[in-house]
Design an enzyme around this catalytic site. Structure first.
Site, PDB file in Angstrom:
ATOM      1  CD  GLU A 158      -3.116  -0.992   2.138  1.00 30.81           C
ATOM      2  OE1 GLU A 158      -3.051  -0.139   3.040  1.00 30.81           O
ATOM      3  OE2 GLU A 158      -4.079  -1.770   2.004  1.00 30.81           O
ATOM      4  CD  GLU A 168      -4.382  -5.602   2.828  1.00 30.95           C
ATOM      5  OE1 GLU A 168      -5.243  -4.751   3.162  1.00 30.95           O
ATOM      6  OE2 GLU A 168      -3.196  -5.522   3.151  1.00 30.95           O
TER       7      GLU A 168
HETATM    8  C1  LIG Z   1      -1.221 -10.413   6.039  1.00 32.57           C
HETATM    9  C2  LIG Z   1      -1.612  -9.023   5.864  1.00 32.57           C
HETATM   10  O1  LIG Z   1      -1.115  -8.339   5.004  1.00 32.57           O
HETATM   11  N1  LIG Z   1      -2.417  -8.657   6.703  1.00 32.57           N
HETATM   12  C3  LIG Z   1      -2.610  -7.397   6.458  1.00 32.57           C
HETATM   13  C4  LIG Z   1      -3.480  -7.500   5.347  1.00 32.57           C
HETATM   14  O2  LIG Z   1      -3.410  -6.087   5.115  1.00 32.57           O
HETATM   15  C5  LIG Z   1      -3.786  -5.194   6.149  1.00 32.57           C
HETATM   16  C6  LIG Z   1      -4.084  -3.838   5.656  1.00 32.57           C
HETATM   17  O3  LIG Z   1      -2.956  -3.180   5.240  1.00 32.57           O
HETATM   18  C7  LIG Z   1      -2.735  -5.159   7.161  1.00 32.57           C
HETATM   19  O4  LIG Z   1      -2.928  -4.196   8.193  1.00 32.57           O
HETATM   20  C8  LIG Z   1      -2.693  -6.487   7.684  1.00 32.57           C
HETATM   21  O5  LIG Z   1      -1.625  -6.531   8.532  1.00 32.57           O
END
Ligand SMILES: CC(=O)N[C@H]1CO[C@H](CO)[C@@H](O)[C@@H]1O
Ligand SMILES: *[C@@H]1O[C@H](CO)[C@@H](O)[C@H](O)[C@H]1NC(C)=O
Ligand SMILES: *[C@@H]1O[C@H](CO)[C@@H](O)[C@H](O)[C@H]1NC(C)=O
Ligand SMILES: *[C@@H]1O[C@H](CO)[C@@H](O)[C@H](O)[C@H]1NC(C)=O
Ligand SMILES: *[C@@H]1O[C@H](CO)[C@@H](O)[C@H](O)[C@H]1NC(C)=O
Length: 380
Positions: free
Chosen positions: A176, A289
């Site tokens: 991101e 995501e």
């Molecule tokens: C595994 C992972 O990436 N978990 C994340 C998925 O994305 C979110 C949003 O950015 C993260 O905060 C999590 O840690």
């Protein structure tokens, strides 16, 4: 006989959209640094199993053996892999690396699934205390404390070198990016690709765009400064092995944040411009995501989204957010009552978590039977 003739004709004339990676985020390796007081260095290096942890092998086994998924996105923190005293580059903290590698090897070698390596850094390095906003933007030449694009290339060269013989890894360049020149995202992405390929690694790479790599805003300006659209730059990446896809995040609540339990943003219409751009540029994408809350409204929005991905051959995979060993009763997505996707856990009220609700209701029916199970990670 007749039916086999028909299926021959069918497979010869129809382009069948194909999701080949389906799975879940394993979040936890980046935990334990968020300081409400914004204290740089808080939680670094952290304690394995207490402040941070990558996976619970038992629950990974449940996902592979019972749910038959083949894809895990495993989060880590660049400030832990490359401590600030070393700087970003080829010198790693071997303890942290070995803990991470143990998780990746379990997923890939022991269980045969694919693992997306995710530096959870928002294209920033040096202060994760209030992610996503703290830390110097990588490659910001006006900031003397920023890691350089060359350091980022060296980091990726070293990480790829360490996994060069593991066909089942996927390299996620960064989580991101946001609020930075989109041109610099292109430059850093290209440096990462160059670092990975010069290590001899041929596996799939996922490249993110601006605006938290949101699919809905792919063709729009994003951020406080109105940075140029990802669509103007991300088609300029050069990969000598033609094995790079676009990394997209897409939440379904009102502000695309995943912070609410009400879904309000329909993925099919919001992703339409991205899909057109992917098609025009002959690119593929992975939604690494997304998420929705434990309610009938969100089940419908998630179902619509997964149907849309399945109907459009530009999309080759997805990973829902999030499972992981340290969530407990906390909710990584979509309102406090949803809970995590970690099997065996409960939500904050002691009730079923998202694994028992969201996953079983609307994700499980969408797990393709013919996921990719062998060979090097590729676009098809
Ligand atoms: C595994 C992972 O990436 N978990 C994340 C998925 O994305 C979110 C949003 O950015 C993260 O905060 C999590 O840690
Ligand atoms: C490396 O990581 C381990 C485990 O988290 C930690 O104990 C150690 O202090 C770290 N070393 C550096 C130099 O950060
Ligand atoms: C780059 O660094 C300068 C100087 O610290 C800062 O003013 C600017 O906001 C930074 N740019 C980004 C995109 O963070
Ligand atoms: C899609 O593109 C059209 C035409 O450029 C534009 O009007 C519309 O706002 C875009 N939609 C999104 C969600 O970006
Ligand atoms: C791992 O998951 C299993 C199955 O849910 C659970 O029994 C165990 O306590 C978990 N281990 C840790 C360290 O969380």
């Amino acid at each position: 006989m007749l039916s086999s003739v028909f299926s021959l004709i069918f497979s010869a004339t129809v382009v069948i959209a194909k999701i080949i990676y389906a799975g879940v985020n394993e979040s936890g390796g980046e935990f334990g640094v968020f300081a409400p007081t914004d204290t740089p260095g808080f939680g670094l290096p952290g304690r394995f199993g207490v402040d941070y942890a990558f996976i619970n092998k038992t629950t990974v086994d449940i996902f592979v053996d019972q749910e038959k998924i083949n894809f895990f996105r495993v989060t880590f923190l660049m400030e832990r892999m490359c401590p600030l005293s070393f700087g970003l580059g080829k010198k790693f903290n071997e303890t942290y690396f070995s803990e991470f590698a143990d998780a990746i090897n379990h997923i890939t070698i022991k269980k045969g699934a694919y693992a997306l390596l995710d530096p959870h850094n928002y294209m920033r390095y040096n202060d994760p205390s209030m992610q996503p906003f703290t830390g110097s933007v990588i490659g910001n030449t006006s900031d003397p404390t920023a890691a350089t694009t060359k350091q980022f290339q060296d980091f990726w060269n070293e990480l790829a070198r360490r996994f060069v013989n593991n066909p089942k890894v996927v390299f996620g360049i960064n989580n991101e990016p946001h609020d930075m020149p989109t041109q610099l995202i292109l430059k850093n992405n290209q440096a990462a690709i160059n670092g990975i390929r010069s290590a001899g690694a041929r596996q799939l790479i996922l490249a993110p765009g601006n605006g938290f790599t949101g699919g809905h805003s792919w063709t729009q300006n994003t951020g406080a400064a109105g940075d140029l659209p990802s669509s103007q730059f991300l088609n300029k990446l050069v990969d000598p092995f033609h094995n790079t896809a676009i990394d997209v995040h897409e939440y379904l609540d009102i502000d695309f944040s995943g912070g609410h339990d009400v879904c309000a943003q329909p993925a099919p219409s919001n992703l339409a411009n991205l899909t057109t751009w992917l098609r025009e540029n002959k690119l593929k994408a992975v939604i690494s995501e997304f998420g929705g809350g434990n309610n009938a409204n969100c089940f419908q929005f998630i179902d619509d989204m997964l149907n849309y991905l399945e109907a459009n051959s530009e999309y080759i995979g997805w990973a829902i957010w999030a499972a992981g060993p340290l969530w407990g009763t906390n909710s990584p997505c979509c309102g406090p009552n949803t809970g995590s996707l970690e099997p065996g856990e409960v939500n904050v009220m002691g009730g079923p978590n998202a694994f028992d609700t969201v996953w079983k209701t609307v994700i499980r029916p969408h797990i393709p039977k013919n996921l990719k199970r062998s060979g090097i990670s590729t676009l098809s």
